[in-house]
Motif scaffolding. Structure first.
Motif, PDB file in Angstrom:
ATOM      1  N   SER A   1       4.170  10.422 -14.199  1.00 55.19           N
ATOM      2  CA  SER A   1       4.513  10.170 -12.777  1.00 55.19           C
ATOM      3  C   SER A   1       3.945  10.683 -11.719  1.00 55.19           C
ATOM      4  O   SER A   1       3.610  10.466 -10.493  1.00 55.19           O
ATOM      5  CB  SER A   1       6.042  10.506 -12.875  1.00 55.19           C
ATOM      6  OG  SER A   1       6.347  11.318 -13.588  1.00 55.19           O
ATOM      7  N   LEU A   2       3.070  11.882 -12.192  1.00 50.62           N
ATOM      8  CA  LEU A   2       2.194  12.722 -11.283  1.00 50.62           C
ATOM      9  C   LEU A   2       1.398  11.820 -10.877  1.00 50.62           C
ATOM     10  O   LEU A   2       0.471  11.879  -9.858  1.00 50.62           O
ATOM     11  CB  LEU A   2       1.919  14.128 -11.812  1.00 50.62           C
ATOM     12  CG  LEU A   2       2.865  15.067 -11.949  1.00 50.62           C
ATOM     13  CD1 LEU A   2       2.485  16.323 -12.570  1.00 50.62           C
ATOM     14  CD2 LEU A   2       3.313  15.547 -10.216  1.00 50.62           C
ATOM     15  N   THR A   3       0.445  11.251 -12.075  1.00 49.60           N
ATOM     16  CA  THR A   3      -0.565  10.176 -11.835  1.00 49.60           C
ATOM     17  C   THR A   3      -0.335   9.174 -10.589  1.00 49.60           C
ATOM     18  O   THR A   3      -1.306   9.365 -10.054  1.00 49.60           O
ATOM     19  CB  THR A   3      -1.124   9.509 -12.940  1.00 49.60           C
ATOM     20  OG1 THR A   3      -1.154  10.560 -14.035  1.00 49.60           O
ATOM     21  CG2 THR A   3      -2.439   8.745 -13.049  1.00 49.60           C
ATOM     22  N   ALA A   4       0.733   8.803 -10.761  1.00 48.10           N
ATOM     23  CA  ALA A   4       1.298   7.668  -9.615  1.00 48.10           C
ATOM     24  C   ALA A   4       1.845   8.155  -8.455  1.00 48.10           C
ATOM     25  O   ALA A   4       2.601   7.547  -7.815  1.00 48.10           O
ATOM     26  CB  ALA A   4       1.806   6.585 -10.169  1.00 48.10           C
ATOM     27  N   TYR A   5       1.793   9.339  -8.260  1.00 48.23           N
ATOM     28  CA  TYR A   5       2.418  10.214  -7.252  1.00 48.23           C
ATOM     29  C   TYR A   5       2.009   9.533  -5.896  1.00 48.23           C
ATOM     30  O   TYR A   5       2.958   9.133  -5.070  1.00 48.23           O
ATOM     31  CB  TYR A   5       2.305  11.720  -7.230  1.00 48.23           C
ATOM     32  CG  TYR A   5       3.211  12.435  -6.244  1.00 48.23           C
ATOM     33  CD1 TYR A   5       4.476  12.475  -6.511  1.00 48.23           C
ATOM     34  CD2 TYR A   5       2.657  12.761  -5.034  1.00 48.23           C
ATOM     35  CE1 TYR A   5       5.303  13.477  -5.403  1.00 48.23           C
ATOM     36  CE2 TYR A   5       3.101  13.816  -4.156  1.00 48.23           C
ATOM     37  CZ  TYR A   5       4.705  13.886  -4.357  1.00 48.23           C
ATOM     38  OH  TYR A   5       5.406  14.488  -3.474  1.00 48.23           O
ATOM     39  N   LEU A   6       0.899   9.694  -5.438  1.00 48.97           N
ATOM     40  CA  LEU A   6       0.546   8.931  -4.135  1.00 48.97           C
ATOM     41  C   LEU A   6       0.472   7.613  -4.260  1.00 48.97           C
ATOM     42  O   LEU A   6      -0.226   7.007  -5.063  1.00 48.97           O
ATOM     43  CB  LEU A   6      -0.956   9.373  -3.803  1.00 48.97           C
ATOM     44  CG  LEU A   6      -1.104  11.032  -3.406  1.00 48.97           C
ATOM     45  CD1 LEU A   6      -2.725  11.423  -3.412  1.00 48.97           C
ATOM     46  CD2 LEU A   6      -0.146  11.459  -2.377  1.00 48.97           C
ATOM     47  N   ARG A   7       1.301   6.758  -3.283  1.00 45.34           N
ATOM     48  CA  ARG A   7       1.482   5.506  -3.577  1.00 45.34           C
ATOM     49  C   ARG A   7       0.727   4.371  -2.514  1.00 45.34           C
ATOM     50  O   ARG A   7       0.622   3.384  -2.691  1.00 45.34           O
ATOM     51  CB  ARG A   7       2.891   5.077  -3.453  1.00 45.34           C
ATOM     52  CG  ARG A   7       3.809   5.721  -4.550  1.00 45.34           C
ATOM     53  CD  ARG A   7       5.067   5.378  -4.579  1.00 45.34           C
ATOM     54  NE  ARG A   7       5.673   5.972  -3.272  1.00 45.34           N
ATOM     55  CZ  ARG A   7       6.149   7.234  -3.269  1.00 45.34           C
ATOM     56  NH1 ARG A   7       6.396   7.767  -4.498  1.00 45.34           N
ATOM     57  NH2 ARG A   7       6.668   7.527  -2.106  1.00 45.34           N
ATOM     58  N   ARG A   8      -0.407   5.221  -1.928  1.00 45.92           N
ATOM     59  CA  ARG A   8      -1.112   4.479  -1.092  1.00 45.92           C
ATOM     60  C   ARG A   8      -2.146   3.791  -2.045  1.00 45.92           C
ATOM     61  O   ARG A   8      -3.006   4.340  -2.635  1.00 45.92           O
ATOM     62  CB  ARG A   8      -2.011   5.265  -0.106  1.00 45.92           C
ATOM     63  CG  ARG A   8      -0.876   5.448   1.003  1.00 45.92           C
ATOM     64  CD  ARG A   8      -1.679   6.331   2.367  1.00 45.92           C
ATOM     65  NE  ARG A   8      -1.988   7.752   1.927  1.00 45.92           N
ATOM     66  CZ  ARG A   8      -0.993   8.436   2.150  1.00 45.92           C
ATOM     67  NH1 ARG A   8       0.137   8.126   2.842  1.00 45.92           N
ATOM     68  NH2 ARG A   8      -1.528   9.662   1.808  1.00 45.92           N
ATOM     69  N   GLY A   9      -2.454   2.385  -1.548  1.00 44.01           N
ATOM     70  CA  GLY A   9      -3.347   1.877  -2.339  1.00 44.01           C
ATOM     71  C   GLY A   9      -3.238   1.367  -3.671  1.00 44.01           C
ATOM     72  O   GLY A   9      -1.973   1.903  -4.392  1.00 44.01           O
ATOM     73  N   GLY A  10      -4.102   0.619  -4.388  1.00 40.16           N
ATOM     74  CA  GLY A  10      -3.773  -0.036  -5.776  1.00 40.16           C
ATOM     75  C   GLY A  10      -4.035   1.119  -6.817  1.00 40.16           C
ATOM     76  O   GLY A  10      -3.669   1.090  -7.757  1.00 40.16           O
ATOM     77  N   ARG A  11      -4.935   2.129  -6.468  1.00 39.08           N
ATOM     78  CA  ARG A  11      -5.592   2.678  -7.601  1.00 39.08           C
ATOM     79  C   ARG A  11      -4.574   3.797  -8.360  1.00 39.08           C
ATOM     80  O   ARG A  11      -4.634   3.822  -9.483  1.00 39.08           O
ATOM     81  CB  ARG A  11      -6.744   3.443  -6.881  1.00 39.08           C
ATOM     82  CG  ARG A  11      -7.708   4.097  -7.842  1.00 39.08           C
ATOM     83  CD  ARG A  11      -8.643   4.956  -7.406  1.00 39.08           C
ATOM     84  NE  ARG A  11      -9.806   4.222  -6.944  1.00 39.08           N
ATOM     85  CZ  ARG A  11     -10.459   5.010  -5.607  1.00 39.08           C
ATOM     86  NH1 ARG A  11      -9.919   5.827  -5.228  1.00 39.08           N
ATOM     87  NH2 ARG A  11     -11.407   4.168  -4.986  1.00 39.08           N
ATOM     88  N   PRO A  12      -3.643   4.525  -7.482  1.00 36.49           N
ATOM     89  CA  PRO A  12      -2.922   5.357  -8.266  1.00 36.49           C
ATOM     90  C   PRO A  12      -1.785   4.425  -9.100  1.00 36.49           C
ATOM     91  O   PRO A  12      -1.536   5.106 -10.440  1.00 36.49           O
ATOM     92  CB  PRO A  12      -1.927   5.860  -7.188  1.00 36.49           C
ATOM     93  CG  PRO A  12      -2.847   5.873  -5.871  1.00 36.49           C
ATOM     94  CD  PRO A  12      -3.722   4.419  -5.993  1.00 36.49           C
ATOM     95  N   ALA A  13      -1.528   3.526  -8.636  1.00 39.15           N
ATOM     96  CA  ALA A  13      -0.473   2.752  -9.527  1.00 39.15           C
ATOM     97  C   ALA A  13      -1.368   2.141 -10.737  1.00 39.15           C
ATOM     98  O   ALA A  13      -0.760   2.340 -11.809  1.00 39.15           O
ATOM     99  CB  ALA A  13      -0.126   1.385  -8.751  1.00 39.15           C
TER     100      ALA A  13
END
Lengths: 593, 511
Positions: B140-152
């Motif tokens: 969940s920390l990896t996808a914490y910043l939700r801007r853009g496609g990269r974190p997801a």
């Protein structure tokens, strides 16, 4: 009281530049004059310390290492802070001390960007070089040997000429390949030289620990030169299997640093791209780390392997001499010419060392000092010219003698030293080296080739001098060149004085070097039937009792003296950590509040 | 009561995390400056508690489900140091993006608690659960910043592959359970030799699956595919935490599990597996990192390479005494004939390496985080080497710190990285892994090339014209100064720390 001072002179020698580096770090960036002055003063203080150490070095002292100081450092890995100097090391220390203030003077106006960082790098480099020369602990030597790379890398990469980044990277990686392989070999020596619990990276432990094995091995190889050797003891067997490899790893590391043909290719690039200070330090001191390493570590630790590979290495040295000379004849770039002449000159150094004769070894040691003086001076003088004209090709000059007579006089004298004209220092060293190699067991052809190249050496240097300084002034740009100013003259004069002094009265220096050449030769010949153990054994300097370590909560290490190291010779006692008590038996806990 | 000593660090971390979560809900103030302080303090307290535990005698606790030994306590201590530093980096990073929330720190602390518990777990189900605790937090920390496609993308990738590797581990453990009927490692150690004789297929397959599961977590080649993408996509402070903490915890658990299993197999089998993994990981990690111009991705590959050096130490631990069969570079040729390697030295080497690596890598990712700007998040050149050009003029302090981190990663003295490498390589040479050690140092020369390239850019290239002043916050400076000082201090005076770590030779059951 005297004892107290003497045991700490080397600490002053090594760390005084570092203290001044800290001082410089606190000076404001814009105060370039202050920074330069502070650095210069720091280097003078350092020179004073080096001279003091030199004056306290006793010629008739039976101890190999003098002015010793030993302190606990990393007990867990058998590493201590152990410094001390023998004859060669103290001579090189003095050379390093003498060169440093001149380096600062030479780049007073040459470097005008990021002055503060530049001088900090110079001071840190000085500490690292002196540390490497004074280290008696091999791992301490390794740490300084590597740490030297960082400031030099920055000196070349930040303040160098156009292709500086490539040159700096090449310099760093080349040296690192060799020294990392050497580290693995050093770890091997560490494990072979002493049984578990008594291991240490101290030179005495490593050298004394390998003595018995070396003797056993060379006795076996004398009867049976190609092996296989049966019934060797553990360490001797390990040395039989791994000794040549470890020797080659050490040799590679130092051969890159020297540099010997064919691993010299980083040197022309580094020299050409480096600023004047970088070139001076590189040629003056850093290349000596290679020859010094052969002298102190590679050959003494593995005498049998060294004798096996003597001819091969000597051949490489001769190829270096010849190749360097021919490359010089073909150069148009003056800095490159001086760099290749270094390859050639250090070839003489290696040839003398590998001759395993008294003259050769002494000449080689003297040649290390000579090369530092004469090539350092050449790079500095050319740096003065480059600063005025920003051109490196011979064809850009011509007739300089007409506009810069004083400069020309200096340059010609240094050239004479470099081509070993009698009366200059170069003659003494080169003569001894050639004499030594003729007397040695090396093929006559090697010595003949080396002697012939003396002529080529004179040819390429004089040819360069003629093209640059004499003849007609063909370039308009050269008309307005000003002669040396007072600072530059001041920086050049000590070199001239050294050249003449070392050429006319070499004996005091040769006496100091002598103390180390006898040991070097005894070590190189160790294991042959008439070799003598007492001549080569290193005296063990005991470690002081721990002070700081006991502060660690539950520190498991108490220290107890243990008797003898592996070979059953009478030994001063050494201290080793007791093995930890398994905690399941005896819980150890930090003090509860 | 003594049984609960090893849980104190983890419990502290969990309490801290809960406090942070609740405060996010109930203290609806816009100023969240206190959070980083709470998180850091919690980690420091946990670190002190763990340090204290390290001097307890090694023993089995909680009915054999966990052990209290210096090895795991020191590991916890390091994880907490890494967490505190990453937390400080994260504070500045998140403030700049206006994304500082309590749950971020809470997740970080939960992950740290998972790592701490993983290090002391001595039973397969416990290991699996703690692995999941730390993994879910890091997913969940990896996808914490939700801007853009990269974190997801990164979060999803990490989740899928992480779940896959965890299930491999679980499957392997189940097979071993099938063969022996036990899950506790010390019982397994006793039961496995018999099972290996009667049901070799189950044991070997189980062994292989468990190894693959761990190899995913420590990012050993060829199980490293996820690493560069996930490390690049995750917010940089999280990457720092992953490369320092997750890897260390997984290594400790790996050593514990395989030491328990090694008796059942012919000694060459685990050795050759680890040696081959080490060789491939060292070489491939360094070679793959070389062409990277993206510093964050380069550091990701470099973390693979460092896993390789650590595996070299692990291989030394499993090296069979006496010369082995012909195995090329991997051959074991002890220098002095059949003496077994001193396991204590290997543990010490591994722990020191992990400690050095923790402070170095957190610092390095911290520097990356410091110069990365919010508006770059969706671009592709965010972490390009060009961003570091001329940093020495713009931010001399950061540049010097980054240079220290790079030299430490390269293993140049006088830095922590050098001493760590010295310990690990000397253990390897002692065990007779000469070929592997030589391969390792040659690989690390290749590594030096790309680390130095960062230094080249920082010190020897002019600043790009459009360079703007970075966002500065005191937490970042504290983190960078602390790690830089630690890197140099551990390199210059490793003595006391090495003495403490010598005690880690007392791993439970394997002195």
């Amino acid at each position: 009281m005297n004892e107290l001072y003497e045991s700490r002179i080397l600490n002053l020698v090594i760390w005084s530049p570092m203290l001044f580096a800290l001082l410089v770090a606190f000076l404001p960036k814009g105060e370039k004059g202050q920074i330069r002055t502070a650095t210069f003063v720091g280097m003078l203080v350092n020179l004073w310390a080096c001279a003091w150490a030199w004056s306290r070095f006793e010629l008739h002292n039976a101890d190999e290492f003098q002015l010793e100081y030993r302190m606990r450092w990393i007990d867990a890995a058998g590493i201590s802070y152990h410094v001390g100097v023998d004859g060669l090391a103290i001579a090189l220390v003095l050379l390093t001390g003498v060169l440093a203030p001149l380096v600062v003077l030479a780049s007073w106006t040459y470097v005008d960007e990021r002055v503060k960082e530049f001088h900090i790098a110079l001071l840190v480099l000085q500490t690292a070089m002196l540390g490497a020369l004074c280290s008696v602990d091999t791992l301490l030597f390794y740490v300084f040997f590597e740490a030297m790379l960082i400031p030099m890398y920055l000196l070349i990469g930040v303040w160098g000429a156009e292709e500086r980044q490539m040159a700096a990277m090449k310099f760093f990686l080349y040296t690192l390949v060799g020294s990392l392989l050497m580290l693995v070999a050093l770890l091997g020596v560490y494990f072979i030289a002493a049984p578990a619990g008594q291991r240490s990276f101290d030179y005495a432990t490593l050298y004394n620990g390998l003595m018995a094995a070396n003797r056993e091995l060379s006795a076996c190889l004398a009867n049976n030169p190609t092996g296989p050797c049966e019934g060797l003891s553990g360490p001797a067997q390990a040395l039989f299997t791994w000794g040549p490899w470890m020797f080659l790893a050490f040799s590679l590391a130092f051969a890159i640093k020297v540099p010997m043909w064919p691993v010299h290719t980083w040197l022309p690039d580094a020299h050409v791209q480096a600023p004047v200070a970088g070139s001076m330090v590189l040629a003056g001191v850093m290349l000596k780390m290679g020859t010094f390493g052969f002298w102190r570590f590679a050959i003494p630790l593995f005498p049998t392997a060294a004798r096996q590979y003597q001819h091969l290495l000597a051949l490489l040295a001769v190829i270096g001499i010849v190749y360097g000379a021919f490359m010089c004849l073909a150069q148009r770039d003056i800095k490159k010419l001086i760099a290749y002449s270094s390859v050639s000159h250090l070839g003489y150094c290696m040839l003398g060392m590998l001759a395993f004769t008294a003259e050769g070894a002494t000449g080689s040691a003297y040649q290390m000092l000579n090369h530092g003086v004469s090539t350092g001076a050449l790079f500095m003088l050319f740096g003065f010219l480059y600063e005025r004209r920003h051109a490196r090709l011979m064809s850009d000059y011509g007739g300089i003698a007409k506009v810069m007579p004083v400069f020309t006089a200096f340059f010609v004298i240094v050239t004479f030293s470099s081509i070993a004209v009698p009366g200059t220092n170069g003659f003494v060293g080169e003569f001894l080296v050639l004499l030594g190699s003729f007397k040695s067991n090396l093929p006559l052809a090697y010595s003949v080739a080396a002697t012939t190249c003396v002529v080529f050496g004179a040819a390429y240097m004089l040819w360069m001098v003629q093209k640059v300084f004499f003849g007609k002034l063909v370039h308009q740009d050269n008309l307005g060149l000003s002669d040396l100013n007072r600072r530059e003259t001041l920086a050049a004069l000590p070199f001239i004085a050294l050249i003449v002094l070392m050429g006319l009265k070499p004996q005091p220096i040769l006496d100091v070097l002598e103390t180390s050449t006898t040991r070097y030769l005894a070590r190189a010949g160790y294991g042959t039937p008439d070799s003598n153990d007492d001549a080569v054994r290193v005296k063990v300097q005991p470690l002081p009792r721990p002070a700081l370590v006991e502060l660690a909560p539950g520190a498991p290490v108490g220290l107890e003296p243990v008797g003898q190291v592996a070979n059953a010779q009478p030994q001063p006692r050494i201290l080793r950590p007791r093995t930890p008590v398994p905690s399941a038996v005896q819980p150890i806990h930090p003090v509860m509040p | 009561m003594n049984d609960f000593l090893p849980l104190i660090p983890a419990a502290t971390l969990v309490v801290g995390a809960i406090v942070l979560m609740l405060s996010e809900v109930f203290l609806a103030s816009a100023n969240r400056g206190y959070m980083v302080i709470v998180a850091t303090l919690t980690s420091v307290v946990a670190a002190v508690a763990a340090f204290w535990n390290a001097f307890e005698p090694a023993r089995s606790v909680l009915q054999g489900y966990a052990v209290l030994d210096p090895f795991s306590s020191f590991m916890t201590c390091m994880v907490c140091v890494g967490t505190a530093l990453s937390g400080l980096v994260a504070s500045s990073f998140l403030k700049h993006r206006n994304a500082e929330r309590g749950e971020f720190y809470a997740l970080v602390l939960f992950a740290a608690a998972g790592m701490s518990l993983l290090a002391l777990s001595n039973e397969f189900i416990t290991i699996f659960i703690n692995l999941e605790v730390l993994s879910v937090a890091t997913y969940s920390l990896t996808a914490y910043l939700r801007r853009g496609g990269r974190p997801a993308e990164a979060g999803f990738k990490y989740f899928i592959l992480g779940a896959f590797s965890a299930s491999l581990l679980l499957y392997g453990a189940a097979l071993l359970y099938g063969a022996t009927g036990v899950t506790k490692l010390d019982e397994l150690e006793r039961a496995l030799p018999l099972a290996a004789a009667t049901q070799p297929a189950l044991v070997y397959v189980g062994f292989g699956l468990v190894l693959a599961g761990f190899a995913f977590k420590v990012a050993a080649v060829p199980f490293h595919m996820w690493t560069p993408d996930v490390y690049e996509g995750a917010p940089t402070p999280v990457t720092a935490l992953m490369s320092a903490g997750v890897k260390s915890a997984a290594f400790v658990s790996l050593v514990r599990v395989f030491l328990a299993m090694k008796g059942a197999l012919p000694p060459e089998v685990p050795y050759l597996l680890f040696a081959a993994l080490a060789l491939v990981t060292m070489v491939a990690g360094n070679l793959l990192a070389m062409p990277q111009r993206n510093v964050k991705r380069m550091l990701a590959y470099s973390s693979i390479a460092h896993a390789g050096y650590l595996l070299l130490g692990v291989a030394a631990l499993f090296a069979p005494a006496g010369a082995s069969a012909k195995a090329g570079v991997l051959a074991v040729t002890p220098l002095l004939g059949g003496t077994a390697v001193a396991a204590g030295d290997v543990y010490k080497g591994l722990l020191f390496y992990l400690l050095g690596y923790t402070v170095t890598t957190v610092g390095a990712f911290g520097c990356v985080a410091a110069i990365e700007r919010r508006e770059d998040e969706t671009r592709t050149n965010t972490w390009d080497l060009e961003r570091f050009a001329g940093l020495a003029q713009r931010q001399p302090g950061w540049a010097v710190a980054m240079a220290a981190f790079m030299l430490s990663l390269a293993g140049v003295p006088p830095t922590a990285g050098f001493i760590g490498k010295l310990f690990v390589f000397s253990a390897a040479v002692d065990a007779g892994l000469i070929g592997l050690a030589v391969a390792g140092v040659l690989a690390s020369v290749a590594g030096t090339y790309y680390y130095l390239r960062v230094v080249v850019y920082m010190f020897m290239r002019p600043s790009p014209d459009e360079a703007t002043a970075p966002f500065r916050h005191w937490t970042m400076d504290v983190a960078l100064v602390t790690s830089a000082v630690a890197v140099v201090a551990l390199g210059l005076l490793p003595g006391p720390v090495a003495q403490w770590l010598s005690r880690a030779g007392m791993m439970f059951g394997h002195f």
